[in-house]
Each structure stands twice: as C-alpha cells, then as structure tokens.
Design an enzyme around this catalytic site. Structure first.
Site, PDB file in Angstrom:
ATOM      1  N   LYS A   1       0.760  -1.150  -0.061  1.00 34.05           N
ATOM      2  CA  LYS A   1       0.120  -0.014   0.081  1.00 34.05           C
ATOM      3  C   LYS A   1       0.819   1.405   0.031  1.00 34.05           C
ATOM      4  CE  LYS A   1      -2.384  -1.381   3.353  1.00 34.05           C
ATOM      5  NZ  LYS A   1      -1.494  -2.549   3.938  1.00 34.05           N
ATOM      6  N   THR A   2       1.987   1.326   0.829  1.00 32.02           N
ATOM      7  CA  THR A   2       2.545   2.434   0.971  1.00 32.02           C
ATOM      8  C   THR A   2       3.388   2.342  -0.374  1.00 32.02           C
ATOM      9  OG1 THR A   2       2.962   2.022   3.387  1.00 32.02           O
ATOM     10  CG2 THR A   2       4.553   3.563   2.343  1.00 32.02           C
TER      11      THR A   2
ATOM     12  N   ASP B   1      -1.483   6.685   6.197  1.00 30.32           N
ATOM     13  CA  ASP B   1      -1.583   5.176   6.512  1.00 30.32           C
ATOM     14  C   ASP B   1      -2.399   5.019   7.707  1.00 30.32           C
ATOM     15  OD1 ASP B   1      -0.547   2.476   6.069  1.00 30.32           O
ATOM     16  OD2 ASP B   1       1.577   2.912   6.901  1.00 30.32           O
TER      17      ASP B   1
ATOM     18  N   ARG C   1       6.501  -8.223   2.161  1.00 27.38           N
ATOM     19  CA  ARG C   1       7.291  -7.701   2.823  1.00 27.38           C
ATOM     20  C   ARG C   1       8.094  -8.955   3.671  1.00 27.38           C
ATOM     21  NH1 ARG C   1       4.552  -4.096   6.602  1.00 27.38           N
ATOM     22  NH2 ARG C   1       5.452  -2.373   5.511  1.00 27.38           N
TER      23      ARG C   1
ATOM     24  N   THR D   1      -5.844  -1.228   6.915  1.00 27.24           N
ATOM     25  CA  THR D   1      -5.801  -3.159   6.766  1.00 27.24           C
ATOM     26  C   THR D   1      -7.284  -3.141   7.487  1.00 27.24           C
ATOM     27  OG1 THR D   1      -5.199  -2.717   9.231  1.00 27.24           O
ATOM     28  CG2 THR D   1      -3.320  -3.197   7.658  1.00 27.24           C
TER      29      THR D   1
HETATM   30  N1  LIG Z   1       4.168  -5.616  -5.691  1.00 24.77           N
HETATM   31  C1  LIG Z   1       5.288  -5.488  -5.078  1.00 24.77           C
HETATM   32  N2  LIG Z   1       6.531  -6.053  -5.896  1.00 24.77           N
HETATM   33  C2  LIG Z   1       7.877  -5.830  -5.433  1.00 24.77           C
HETATM   34  N3  LIG Z   1       7.896  -5.300  -4.065  1.00 24.77           N
HETATM   35  C3  LIG Z   1       6.811  -4.966  -3.390  1.00 24.77           C
HETATM   36  C4  LIG Z   1       5.633  -5.294  -3.660  1.00 24.77           C
HETATM   37  N4  LIG Z   1       4.567  -4.782  -2.851  1.00 24.77           N
HETATM   38  C5  LIG Z   1       5.524  -4.688  -1.751  1.00 24.77           C
HETATM   39  N5  LIG Z   1       6.644  -4.807  -2.014  1.00 24.77           N
HETATM   40  C6  LIG Z   1       7.832  -4.889  -0.973  1.00 24.77           C
HETATM   41  O1  LIG Z   1       7.276  -4.957   0.114  1.00 24.77           O
HETATM   42  C7  LIG Z   1       7.770  -4.003   1.416  1.00 24.77           C
HETATM   43  C8  LIG Z   1       6.371  -3.792   1.962  1.00 24.77           C
HETATM   44  O2  LIG Z   1       5.519  -2.765   1.120  1.00 24.77           O
HETATM   45  P1  LIG Z   1       4.692  -1.544   1.513  1.00 24.77           P
HETATM   46  O3  LIG Z   1       5.487  -1.140   2.891  1.00 24.77           O
HETATM   47  O4  LIG Z   1       4.281  -0.914   0.448  1.00 24.77           O
HETATM   48  O5  LIG Z   1       3.472  -2.464   2.425  1.00 24.77           O
HETATM   49  P2  LIG Z   1       2.235  -1.875   3.092  1.00 24.77           P
HETATM   50  O6  LIG Z   1       1.125  -2.656   2.574  1.00 24.77           O
HETATM   51  O7  LIG Z   1       2.148  -0.317   2.817  1.00 24.77           O
HETATM   52  O8  LIG Z   1       2.404  -2.463   4.464  1.00 24.77           O
HETATM   53  P3  LIG Z   1       1.710  -1.479   5.931  1.00 24.77           P
HETATM   54  O9  LIG Z   1       0.149  -1.798   5.952  1.00 24.77           O
HETATM   55  O10 LIG Z   1       2.395  -2.539   6.944  1.00 24.77           O
HETATM   56  O11 LIG Z   1       2.018  -0.223   6.178  1.00 24.77           O
HETATM   57  C9  LIG Z   1       8.345  -2.956   0.524  1.00 24.77           C
HETATM   58  O12 LIG Z   1       9.852  -3.437   0.810  1.00 24.77           O
HETATM   59  C10 LIG Z   1       8.128  -3.254  -0.719  1.00 24.77           C
HETATM   60  O13 LIG Z   1       9.294  -3.094  -1.759  1.00 24.77           O
END
Ligand SMILES: Nc1ncnc2c1ncn2[C@@H]1O[C@H](COP(=O)(O)OP(=O)(O)OP(=O)(O)O)[C@@H](O)[C@H]1O
Length: 360
Positions: free
Chosen positions: A68-69, A113, A221, A162
């Site tokens: 998401k981030t 977030d 992640r 989430t």
């Molecule tokens: N589709 C993707 N392709 C490659 N790497 C990814 C992908 N999605 C996530 N990642 C990797 O996974 C890690 C976590 O992603 P991210 O921080 O965007 O998750 P999030 O959904 O925002 O988590 P949270 O809900 O805890 O904030 C990052 O290092 C990112 O590089």
C-alpha cells in the site's frame, strides 16, 4: 527464549526500513502482481493527466505488507507530484489535520497510512476537505465559538487501511476509487524475490527462491525479510550453497541453495506453510483449548496473549485464505486442514476435553 517473529508484519528497525526503501518498486511497471489494481490505477492517473487535474482520492485496503505504501509513492511519482506522508495515529485532533491540509502545495499527494485510526473529529473535517477542498476552523469555545472557512490547495488523498470495515461510510464514499490488495501468488512472489535478489546482488538459486516464495504468507514484505535471513545464513554457512560453481566468482560453494533456506527458516521458526509462532499458537489454542472452536476473538486473544486487533488484521486473513480457519457468527473455527496440519486426532482431543470438563 522464542525465535524472533520473522513473519511479523511491520518493519522492526531503521535498518529494515532502509532495506524496504531500497527494494520498493518506483513505477507501476516495476510493481509485481496485483494486475487488476495496477490497470485500474493506470487508467485513473492517465485520465487525470489528460484533463490536467488532480487524480481522484484513492483508498488502498488490504493486509499489511502487500504494497500500500509503495503504491502511494508510485501514485505521486507517476503523476509527477510531491508526496506528503502521515498516519492515522499521528492525527489525534482536528487541529493536527488542519495544520497538515493547510500546508499542502497545489496538486500534492497526501498519504495517510492506517487511516482508520484517525480521530473522529479529524475524520469529519476530512469529509469537507476531500469534497470541496475546504475546511472550517473552529475558533473559541462554547457560545462564542465561530467557524472560519479556509480554502485548501487541491490535493489527492491516498488512504491506506488494513481494516476498511472500520471506516465510516461517509469517509469511504468520498474516495473515487478503492483498491483491494490481495495476497500474492507464489509465481508473483518468486518474481518479487528475484527482483530483490538482483537489487541486493545476492547469488541464490531458483529452487531456493521458489521455496521462500511458498513460505512467506503471500506477502512481499515477508518474502524480502526471509530472503535477508537466508542471505545471512548462507554467508555464515557457505557450505549450504547449491554446490554449483558460480561463474561470476568462480567460488566452489555456488549460489545460496535450498539447504540454506530450510536451515534459516527452521532457525526462525517458520514452518513449511510459512506459518510463524503466532499463527501456530492461534491455531493450536483453537484446536487444543477450544476443541476446534467456535471461540470468540477476545477469548482467543487473551488465550494467546496478543491484541485482538493483531489477530484480526494480521493473523486471520492469511489463515482464512489458506483454508485453516473460518469465521462464523459464533466465533472462529479451525478447519479439517488445521487438524491435519497439526497432526492432532480430533476424536482423541474431544475425549480429553470431556475428561477435563468432568474434572477427571
Ligand atoms: N508488488 C510488489 N512488488 C515488489 N515489491 C513489493 C510489492 N509490494 C510490496 N513490496 C515490497 O514489500 C515491502 C512492504 O511494502 P509496503 O510498505 O508498501 O506495504 P504496506 O502494504 O504499505 O504495509 P503496511 O500496511 O504495514 O504499511 C516493501 O519493501 C516493498 O518493496
């Protein structure tokens, strides 16, 4: 001492944040998987660019660690706008939000977030801001209080959650587009891992990547985190290489192989399905202490010593997805696969519980 929780879903240290930052895809084309969401976002961003306006507000919903981030950053990057980042827990008063919104530059992307954790008073201020790019600031208290309207620069809000079910309808309805991120398939995770290994210049064989992909709870992640631990293991135990010589280095140990993956994941308590210590204690509690369920969320949380919210938003979605757990109106129930995975005989377990209940 228990092994650290490799599959816990938030970055745990500055080093891990830096590591995640280095691996983040920067464009939609680099973003692996989630093809439908990528297509939807692409359309939305292109249409906004053609009309020379700010893209619609976007809500990204899904379990932690699915990107998401990363997508919020990509939205800003692809639309050529700057990004401002905040989070629900940091916005505890309407004033916090007013300060943030009034300092945005025209066209900026604001990422919030955990938007479901924002204060209620701020949520209400956000309705007007999202719809009319305006807020009303209350000055004074009681009968003498007045509200002063303040125009805002147009912006795009990207909210991440989430727990989309916790967002009030008026807020949810103000997003022009909601993307539901799904757990990743193993092929996609292999691609995520191959990309990360290349960026880290890590020599690892294909079978090892496939094994990690099958053990990372469908979550990039965790995939990247496991890769890091396997890299450490292979560094400390070079004999766990695949045995093939590496053409680039001429080294006899070769790329990190399956042995390194098995040994590292065993050390960190990640089982063959990718379940970690908390996943297993939740399932074991349901199976052994509550005869397979149904058991209420709060009772379950107390019994494993964890927050109900963590169980609901982090543990359960994956257990439901792999068919180990079902949610029923009467509580959580373990499925036949869960009994089988833990090798517990259901009949024998029921017999024991009757003995306990009778005080025998
Ligand atoms: N589709 C993707 N392709 C490659 N790497 C990814 C992908 N999605 C996530 N990642 C990797 O996974 C890690 C976590 O992603 P991210 O921080 O965007 O998750 P999030 O959904 O925002 O988590 P949270 O809900 O805890 O904030 C990052 O290092 C990112 O590089």
């Amino acid at each position: 001492m228990t092994a650290p929780d490799l599959a816990r879903l938030t970055p745990e240290s500055e080093a891990e944040l830096a590591f995640e930052g280095a691996l983040r895809p920067k464009t939609l084309a680099e973003f692996v998987g989630q093809a439908r969401v990528r297509g939807q976002l692409q359309l939305l961003l292109r249409a906004a660019a053609m009309q020379n306006r700010t893209p619609d507000h976007i809500l990204l919903a899904g379990p932690p660690g699915l990107g998401k981030t990363t997508l919020a950053m990509i939205v800003a990057q692809e639309s050529g706008r700057s990004l401002r980042m905040s989070s629900g827990p940091a916005i505890q008063h309407a004033g916090d939000l007013a300060a943030l919104l009034s300092s945005l530059v025209p066209g900026e992307v604001l990422f919030i977030d955990e938007i479901h954790r924002m204060a209620r008073s701020a949520e209400e201020m956000l309705y007007l801001a999202m719809e009319d790019f305006r807020i009303d600031i209350m000055v004074g208290k009681g009968a003498g209080a007045t509200s002063i309207p303040l125009d805002l620069a147009p912006f795009t809000l990207v909210g991440a959650t989430t727990r989309s079910g916790l967002l009030p309808n008026p807020l949810r309805d103000r997003f022009g587009f909601t993307a539901h991120l799904e757990f990743y398939g193993t092929d996609e995770l292999e691609e995520v891992l191959a990309r990360a290994a290349a960026l880290l210049e890590l020599d690892i064989d294909r079978r090892a990547l496939a094994e990690i992909a099958g053990r990372c709870r469908g979550t990039p992640r965790i995939a990247n985190r496991l890769l890091r631990r396997v890299r450490d293991y292979a560094l400390v135990h070079p004999s766990t290489g695949s045995g093939e010589a590496t053409p680039s280095t001429g080294s006899g140990t070769g790329p990190a192989g399956l042995d390194a993956v098995h040994a590292a994941l065993e050390l960190y308590d990640v089982d063959a399905l990718g379940l970690d210590r908390l996943d297993r204690s939740v399932l074991e509690a349901i199976l052994v202490r509550f005869d397979g369920g149904p058991v209420g969320l709060n009772t379950l949380a107390v019994s494993v010593g964890e927050e109900a919210e963590t169980i609901e938003s982090v543990v359960e979605p994956f257990l439901v997805r792999i068919g180990m757990l079902t949610r029923t109106p009467r509580g959580r129930v373990a499925t036949r696969s869960a009994w089988q995975h833990f090798g517990i005989d259901r009949q024998a377990q029921a017999g024991q519980s009757v003995l306990f209940a009778d005080g025998l």
